[in-house]
Write a protein that holds these residues in place. Structure first.
Motif, PDB file in Angstrom:
ATOM      1  N   ALA A  88      -4.308  -5.887  -7.860  1.00 22.94           N
ATOM      2  CA  ALA A  88      -3.501  -7.272  -7.066  1.00 22.94           C
ATOM      3  C   ALA A  88      -3.812  -8.450  -8.248  1.00 22.94           C
ATOM      4  O   ALA A  88      -5.195  -8.998  -8.724  1.00 22.94           O
ATOM      5  N   PHE A  89      -2.315  -8.801  -8.117  1.00 24.44           N
ATOM      6  CA  PHE A  89      -2.313  -9.108  -9.736  1.00 24.44           C
ATOM      7  C   PHE A  89      -1.661 -11.029  -8.894  1.00 24.44           C
ATOM      8  O   PHE A  89      -0.423 -10.944  -9.391  1.00 24.44           O
ATOM      9  N   ARG A 111      -6.130  -4.643   2.587  1.00 25.77           N
ATOM     10  CA  ARG A 111      -7.526  -5.666   2.885  1.00 25.77           C
ATOM     11  C   ARG A 111      -7.304  -6.537   1.831  1.00 25.77           C
ATOM     12  O   ARG A 111      -8.111  -7.313   2.204  1.00 25.77           O
ATOM     13  N   LEU A 112      -6.258  -6.842   1.126  1.00 30.18           N
ATOM     14  CA  LEU A 112      -5.655  -7.632   0.406  1.00 30.18           C
ATOM     15  C   LEU A 112      -5.833  -9.140   0.786  1.00 30.18           C
ATOM     16  O   LEU A 112      -6.773  -9.844   0.754  1.00 30.18           O
ATOM     17  N   GLU A 130      -9.426  -9.972   2.088  1.00 27.57           N
ATOM     18  CA  GLU A 130     -10.057 -10.507   1.870  1.00 27.57           C
ATOM     19  C   GLU A 130      -9.882 -12.051   1.204  1.00 27.57           C
ATOM     20  O   GLU A 130     -11.140 -12.717   0.705  1.00 27.57           O
ATOM     21  N   THR A 131      -9.160 -12.549   0.864  1.00 29.06           N
ATOM     22  CA  THR A 131      -8.482 -13.226  -0.077  1.00 29.06           C
ATOM     23  C   THR A 131      -6.717 -14.290   1.147  1.00 29.06           C
ATOM     24  O   THR A 131      -7.172 -15.907   1.018  1.00 29.06           O
ATOM     25  N   GLY A 132      -7.151 -14.077   1.851  1.00 26.25           N
ATOM     26  CA  GLY A 132      -5.827 -14.696   3.083  1.00 26.25           C
ATOM     27  C   GLY A 132      -3.830 -15.179   2.479  1.00 26.25           C
ATOM     28  O   GLY A 132      -4.142 -15.524   3.200  1.00 26.25           O
ATOM     29  N   ALA A 133      -4.192 -13.631   1.279  1.00 27.69           N
ATOM     30  CA  ALA A 133      -3.164 -13.938   0.859  1.00 27.69           C
ATOM     31  C   ALA A 133      -2.432 -13.479   1.717  1.00 27.69           C
ATOM     32  O   ALA A 133      -2.428 -12.251   2.446  1.00 27.69           O
ATOM     33  N   ALA A 134       0.054 -13.808   0.910  1.00 29.65           N
ATOM     34  CA  ALA A 134       0.784 -13.679   2.303  1.00 29.65           C
ATOM     35  C   ALA A 134       0.886 -11.610   1.942  1.00 29.65           C
ATOM     36  O   ALA A 134       0.517 -10.906   0.376  1.00 29.65           O
ATOM     37  N   THR A 135       1.157 -11.363   2.844  1.00 29.91           N
ATOM     38  CA  THR A 135       0.997  -9.397   2.633  1.00 29.91           C
ATOM     39  C   THR A 135       2.293  -8.589   3.439  1.00 29.91           C
ATOM     40  O   THR A 135       2.997  -9.586   3.894  1.00 29.91           O
TER      41      THR A 135
END
Length: 238
Positions: A99-100, A58-59, A62-67
């Motif tokens: 998630a920081f 989900r991170l 919603e953000t396009g952050a590397a997961t």
């Protein structure tokens, strides 16, 4: 009337530092319940997923952050929220995650969200479900992480001044810190900062030195907030 749903969900408190302020990612719900209201991002845990995999998925959505195995930034479980009336659809247990994450782009709504946006933590709207409680736990956890870890340095560029680092602490703690006392603490903590030979020129007074992040992950001694209250910085600016 409450529904018959029984499920496990994950909700994310996604925090970052933007323009020297602590910001939170919120989504506008695009479906009932709480249609059109702001909420924390999240979703139901899929049968094949562990909790952290749902949070990481989900991170990313919603953000396009590397997961995956290496989330860029910090991701950790907060607590479980299981009040019987927290969700009108039925009995939904939600596990909160913090998630920081630094260097976050503008968000793109995922899942059933109608919109998403970064909000300054001090100016968030009313939230759906029990998300204000989850948010409070997440913000406090983020603030405590800066007391005991070197996480704040990840919100700075590869080379940075002590003032750059202090602004991260002030944004997260929402407190005004004494520059000299802060410099003494961070430069005397083993493994926190590595000095470079570069000085920043062009300003007034003694040119500040650039530093890099050290190899330490924990702070000994910790950078305690001491007597700083959440509104210290606002009071100092008035």
């Amino acid at each position: 009337m409450r529904g018959n749903l029984f499920a496990v969900a994950v909700n994310l408190v996604v925090l970052t530092v933007r323009s020297d302020q602590l910001h939170l990612l919120l989504i506008e719900r695009g479906e009932p319940p709480f249609l059109g209201e702001w909420a924390l991002p999240g979703g139901f845990v899929r049968p094949e997923e562990d909790l952290v995999h749902t949070a990481s998925r989900r991170l990313g959505e919603e953000t396009g952050a590397a997961t995956g195995d290496a989330v860029v930034g910090h991701l950790e479980q907060l607590a479980s929220y299981a009040a019987p009336d927290r969700d009108p659809r039925g009995r939904v247990l939600s596990v909160g995650y913090l998630a920081f994450v630094p260097d976050m782009p503008e968000p793109t709504p995922g899942g059933g969200a109608a919109a998403s946006a970064w909000w300054p933590v001090e100016r968030i709207p009313a939230l759906a479900f029990d998300h204000e409680r989850i948010l409070g736990d997440g913000v406090e956890r983020a603030r405590s992480k800066l007391e005991y870890t070197t996480l704040a340095a990840s919100f700075c560029p590869p080379e940075f001044t002590v003032s750059d680092l202090r602004r991260v602490y002030e944004a997260v703690w929402d407190a005004s810190l004494d520059p000299r006392n802060f410099q003494r603490k961070v430069t005397s903590t083993e493994g926190f900062l590595v000095p470079t030979t570069t000085l920043v020129t062009g300003g007034r007074g003694r040119p500040p030195r650039l530093f890099r992040r050290g190899t330490a992950t924990a702070l000994h001694p910790p950078m305690l907030r001491d007597s700083h209250r959440p509104n210290d910085r606002a009071a100092a600016e008035r």
